[in-house]
Design a protein around this motif. Sequence first.
Motif, PDB file in Angstrom:
ATOM      1  N   LEU A 235      -2.379  20.412  -5.839  1.00  0.00           N
ATOM      2  CA  LEU A 235      -3.737  20.915  -5.611  1.00  0.00           C
ATOM      3  C   LEU A 235      -4.143  20.663  -4.163  1.00  0.00           C
ATOM      4  CD1 LEU A 235      -6.116  22.167  -7.210  1.00  0.00           C
ATOM      5  CD2 LEU A 235      -7.019  19.845  -7.453  1.00  0.00           C
ATOM      6  N   ALA A 236      -3.864  19.460  -3.667  1.00  0.00           N
ATOM      7  CA  ALA A 236      -4.202  19.125  -2.278  1.00  0.00           C
ATOM      8  C   ALA A 236      -3.456  20.045  -1.316  1.00  0.00           C
ATOM      9  CB  ALA A 236      -3.852  17.661  -2.002  1.00  0.00           C
ATOM     10  N   ALA A 237      -2.182  20.332  -1.638  1.00  0.00           N
ATOM     11  CA  ALA A 237      -1.383  21.210  -0.775  1.00  0.00           C
ATOM     12  C   ALA A 237      -1.932  22.633  -0.801  1.00  0.00           C
ATOM     13  CB  ALA A 237       0.076  21.203  -1.230  1.00  0.00           C
ATOM     14  N   LYS A 238      -2.418  23.045  -1.967  1.00  0.00           N
ATOM     15  CA  LYS A 238      -2.980  24.400  -2.116  1.00  0.00           C
ATOM     16  C   LYS A 238      -4.228  24.538  -1.231  1.00  0.00           C
ATOM     17  CE  LYS A 238      -3.342  28.387  -4.086  1.00  0.00           C
ATOM     18  NZ  LYS A 238      -2.424  29.355  -3.512  1.00  0.00           N
ATOM     19  N   VAL A 239      -5.090  23.522  -1.271  1.00  0.00           N
ATOM     20  CA  VAL A 239      -6.297  23.530  -0.439  1.00  0.00           C
ATOM     21  C   VAL A 239      -5.896  23.599   1.032  1.00  0.00           C
ATOM     22  CG1 VAL A 239      -8.286  22.140   0.292  1.00  0.00           C
ATOM     23  CG2 VAL A 239      -7.702  22.282  -2.130  1.00  0.00           C
ATOM     24  N   MET A 240      -4.909  22.759   1.396  1.00  0.00           N
ATOM     25  CA  MET A 240      -4.461  22.710   2.791  1.00  0.00           C
ATOM     26  C   MET A 240      -3.900  24.064   3.237  1.00  0.00           C
ATOM     27  SD  MET A 240      -1.527  22.360   4.759  1.00  0.00           S
ATOM     28  CE  MET A 240      -0.204  21.247   4.355  1.00  0.00           C
ATOM     29  N   THR A 241      -3.008  24.656   2.423  1.00  0.00           N
ATOM     30  CA  THR A 241      -2.376  25.905   2.868  1.00  0.00           C
ATOM     31  C   THR A 241      -3.395  27.046   2.918  1.00  0.00           C
ATOM     32  OG1 THR A 241      -1.661  26.358   0.579  1.00  0.00           O
ATOM     33  CG2 THR A 241      -0.055  25.337   2.027  1.00  0.00           C
ATOM     34  N   THR A 242      -4.372  27.039   2.009  1.00  0.00           N
ATOM     35  CA  THR A 242      -5.385  28.088   2.008  1.00  0.00           C
ATOM     36  C   THR A 242      -6.244  28.019   3.269  1.00  0.00           C
ATOM     37  OG1 THR A 242      -5.450  27.953  -0.401  1.00  0.00           O
ATOM     38  CG2 THR A 242      -7.241  29.147   0.644  1.00  0.00           C
ATOM     39  N   ILE A 243      -6.651  26.811   3.626  1.00  0.00           N
ATOM     40  CA  ILE A 243      -7.475  26.639   4.832  1.00  0.00           C
ATOM     41  C   ILE A 243      -6.634  26.941   6.078  1.00  0.00           C
ATOM     42  CG2 ILE A 243      -8.805  24.988   6.218  1.00  0.00           C
ATOM     43  CD1 ILE A 243      -9.462  23.526   3.608  1.00  0.00           C
ATOM     44  N   ALA A 244      -5.421  26.391   6.103  1.00  0.00           N
ATOM     45  CA  ALA A 244      -4.582  26.516   7.318  1.00  0.00           C
ATOM     46  C   ALA A 244      -4.184  27.972   7.587  1.00  0.00           C
ATOM     47  CB  ALA A 244      -3.335  25.658   7.193  1.00  0.00           C
ATOM     48  N   ALA A 245      -4.119  28.787   6.541  1.00  0.00           N
ATOM     49  CA  ALA A 245      -3.762  30.197   6.741  1.00  0.00           C
ATOM     50  C   ALA A 245      -4.849  30.916   7.523  1.00  0.00           C
ATOM     51  CB  ALA A 245      -3.540  30.877   5.396  1.00  0.00           C
ATOM     52  N   LYS A 246      -6.086  30.396   7.431  1.00  0.00           N
ATOM     53  CA  LYS A 246      -7.231  31.095   8.048  1.00  0.00           C
ATOM     54  C   LYS A 246      -7.691  30.458   9.348  1.00  0.00           C
ATOM     55  CE  LYS A 246      -8.834  32.914   3.672  1.00  0.00           C
ATOM     56  NZ  LYS A 246      -8.880  32.130   2.453  1.00  0.00           N
ATOM     57  N   ILE A 247      -7.745  29.137   9.381  1.00  0.00           N
ATOM     58  CA  ILE A 247      -8.353  28.464  10.542  1.00  0.00           C
ATOM     59  C   ILE A 247      -7.289  27.773  11.405  1.00  0.00           C
ATOM     60  CG2 ILE A 247     -10.159  26.891  11.322  1.00  0.00           C
ATOM     61  CD1 ILE A 247     -11.375  27.083   8.500  1.00  0.00           C
TER      62      ILE A 247
ATOM     63  N   GLU B 220       5.732  33.396  19.929  1.00  0.00           N
ATOM     64  CA  GLU B 220       6.412  34.704  20.013  1.00  0.00           C
ATOM     65  C   GLU B 220       5.622  35.780  19.272  1.00  0.00           C
ATOM     66  OE1 GLU B 220      10.937  32.782  20.117  1.00  0.00           O
ATOM     67  OE2 GLU B 220      10.255  33.880  18.334  1.00  0.00           O
ATOM     68  N   LEU B 221       5.004  35.375  18.161  1.00  0.00           N
ATOM     69  CA  LEU B 221       4.255  36.337  17.351  1.00  0.00           C
ATOM     70  C   LEU B 221       2.839  36.535  17.893  1.00  0.00           C
ATOM     71  CD1 LEU B 221       5.397  35.026  13.839  1.00  0.00           C
ATOM     72  CD2 LEU B 221       6.041  37.219  14.852  1.00  0.00           C
ATOM     73  N   GLY B 222       2.485  35.783  18.932  1.00  0.00           N
ATOM     74  CA  GLY B 222       1.140  35.877  19.495  1.00  0.00           C
ATOM     75  C   GLY B 222       0.069  35.356  18.552  1.00  0.00           C
ATOM     76  N   ALA B 223       0.467  34.436  17.675  1.00  0.00           N
ATOM     77  CA  ALA B 223      -0.481  33.890  16.697  1.00  0.00           C
ATOM     78  C   ALA B 223      -0.933  32.495  17.136  1.00  0.00           C
ATOM     79  CB  ALA B 223       0.177  33.818  15.329  1.00  0.00           C
ATOM     80  N   HIS B 224      -2.162  32.165  16.780  1.00  0.00           N
ATOM     81  CA  HIS B 224      -2.661  30.849  17.191  1.00  0.00           C
ATOM     82  C   HIS B 224      -2.247  29.769  16.197  1.00  0.00           C
ATOM     83  CE1 HIS B 224      -5.940  30.304  14.231  1.00  0.00           C
ATOM     84  NE2 HIS B 224      -6.105  31.607  14.303  1.00  0.00           N
ATOM     85  N   ARG B 225      -2.267  28.531  16.657  1.00  0.00           N
ATOM     86  CA  ARG B 225      -2.001  27.397  15.770  1.00  0.00           C
ATOM     87  C   ARG B 225      -3.285  27.029  15.051  1.00  0.00           C
ATOM     88  NH1 ARG B 225       1.737  24.237  20.299  1.00  0.00           N
ATOM     89  NH2 ARG B 225       2.769  26.184  20.864  1.00  0.00           N
ATOM     90  N   SER B 226      -3.160  26.293  13.970  1.00  0.00           N
ATOM     91  CA  SER B 226      -4.369  25.889  13.247  1.00  0.00           C
ATOM     92  C   SER B 226      -5.257  25.058  14.164  1.00  0.00           C
ATOM     93  CB  SER B 226      -4.010  25.069  12.006  1.00  0.00           C
ATOM     94  OG  SER B 226      -5.201  24.557  11.421  1.00  0.00           O
ATOM     95  N   ARG B 227      -6.546  25.419  14.214  1.00  0.00           N
ATOM     96  CA  ARG B 227      -7.476  24.668  15.067  1.00  0.00           C
ATOM     97  C   ARG B 227      -7.787  23.300  14.471  1.00  0.00           C
ATOM     98  NH1 ARG B 227      -8.998  30.176  15.254  1.00  0.00           N
ATOM     99  NH2 ARG B 227      -8.468  30.951  17.322  1.00  0.00           N
ATOM    100  N   LEU B 228      -7.375  23.122  13.246  1.00  0.00           N
ATOM    101  CA  LEU B 228      -7.660  21.841  12.580  1.00  0.00           C
ATOM    102  C   LEU B 228      -6.493  20.861  12.695  1.00  0.00           C
ATOM    103  CD1 LEU B 228      -9.317  23.276   9.337  1.00  0.00           C
ATOM    104  CD2 LEU B 228     -10.467  22.325  11.337  1.00  0.00           C
ATOM    105  N   ASN B 229      -5.518  21.161  13.553  1.00  0.00           N
ATOM    106  CA  ASN B 229      -4.327  20.308  13.610  1.00  0.00           C
ATOM    107  C   ASN B 229      -4.600  18.814  13.823  1.00  0.00           C
ATOM    108  OD1 ASN B 229      -2.267  21.942  12.821  1.00  0.00           O
ATOM    109  ND2 ASN B 229      -1.841  22.736  14.859  1.00  0.00           N
ATOM    110  N   PRO B 230      -5.550  18.437  14.692  1.00  0.00           N
ATOM    111  CA  PRO B 230      -5.834  16.993  14.830  1.00  0.00           C
ATOM    112  C   PRO B 230      -6.296  16.379  13.504  1.00  0.00           C
ATOM    113  CG  PRO B 230      -6.848  18.225  16.630  1.00  0.00           C
ATOM    114  CD  PRO B 230      -6.343  19.243  15.641  1.00  0.00           C
ATOM    115  N   PHE B 231      -7.076  17.182  12.761  1.00  0.00           N
ATOM    116  CA  PHE B 231      -7.571  16.730  11.465  1.00  0.00           C
ATOM    117  C   PHE B 231      -6.413  16.604  10.462  1.00  0.00           C
ATOM    118  CE2 PHE B 231      -8.764  18.324   7.238  1.00  0.00           C
ATOM    119  CZ  PHE B 231      -9.641  17.325   6.823  1.00  0.00           C
ATOM    120  N   TRP B 232      -5.513  17.606  10.444  1.00  0.00           N
ATOM    121  CA  TRP B 232      -4.354  17.543   9.533  1.00  0.00           C
ATOM    122  C   TRP B 232      -3.499  16.323   9.852  1.00  0.00           C
ATOM    123  CZ3 TRP B 232      -5.877  20.488   6.029  1.00  0.00           C
ATOM    124  CH2 TRP B 232      -6.296  21.802   6.230  1.00  0.00           C
ATOM    125  N   TYR B 233      -3.277  16.118  11.145  1.00  0.00           N
ATOM    126  CA  TYR B 233      -2.429  14.997  11.561  1.00  0.00           C
ATOM    127  C   TYR B 233      -3.037  13.671  11.102  1.00  0.00           C
ATOM    128  CZ  TYR B 233       0.474  11.908  14.298  1.00  0.00           C
ATOM    129  OH  TYR B 233       1.343  10.906  14.655  1.00  0.00           O
TER     130      TYR B 233
END
Length: 159
Positions: A147-159, A51-64
């Motif tokens: 710390l791990a969550a911080k790294v994840m959220t920082t990367i996921a906000a951008k990519i 709805e917001l026209g925003a993309h999903r994280s391109r790293l989703n397979p990696f996160w999963y």
Amino acid sequence: MRVNHVGEVCAQALYQSQALTARDETVRSQFRQAAAEERDHLAWTARRLDELGAHRSRLNPFWYAGAFVIGALAGRFGDTVSLGFMAETERQVEAHLNGHLDRLPEGDTRSRAIVAQMKADEIAHAEAATAGGGLPFPTPVRQGMKLAAKVMTTIAAKI
Ligand SMILES: [Fe+2]
Ligand SMILES: [Fe+2]
């Protein structure tokens, strides 16, 4: 919202692998039930991103994949550790969602409603995990997870 979506990708991966590695049948169905609710959260956040026209994280397979492995590792330590991991994860997610609610504009009622319902569900997950026998984690472990969550959220906000 993209970060929330990644969080839900991770949550369902965690609980799927924790269900697979759980020893007790009750604990197994608890993880299955939570994974099903995380799938709802995943659908809500995905729809909102569209709805917001925003993309999903391109790293989703990696996160999963990463979360699936971590869930399996937690499961290997036994059900009380696995439930303790769930309780701590959900408490950290709750804190993250609180921060997001603070930053979301008052007028964005759609996003606020989604985040508020997820927060209520995550609180219930944490309480159920503790009630189910989840062990409290020592502070260094909790800080490592943050710390791990911080790294994840920082990367996921951008990519
Ligand atoms: Fe969730
Ligand atoms: Fe949850």
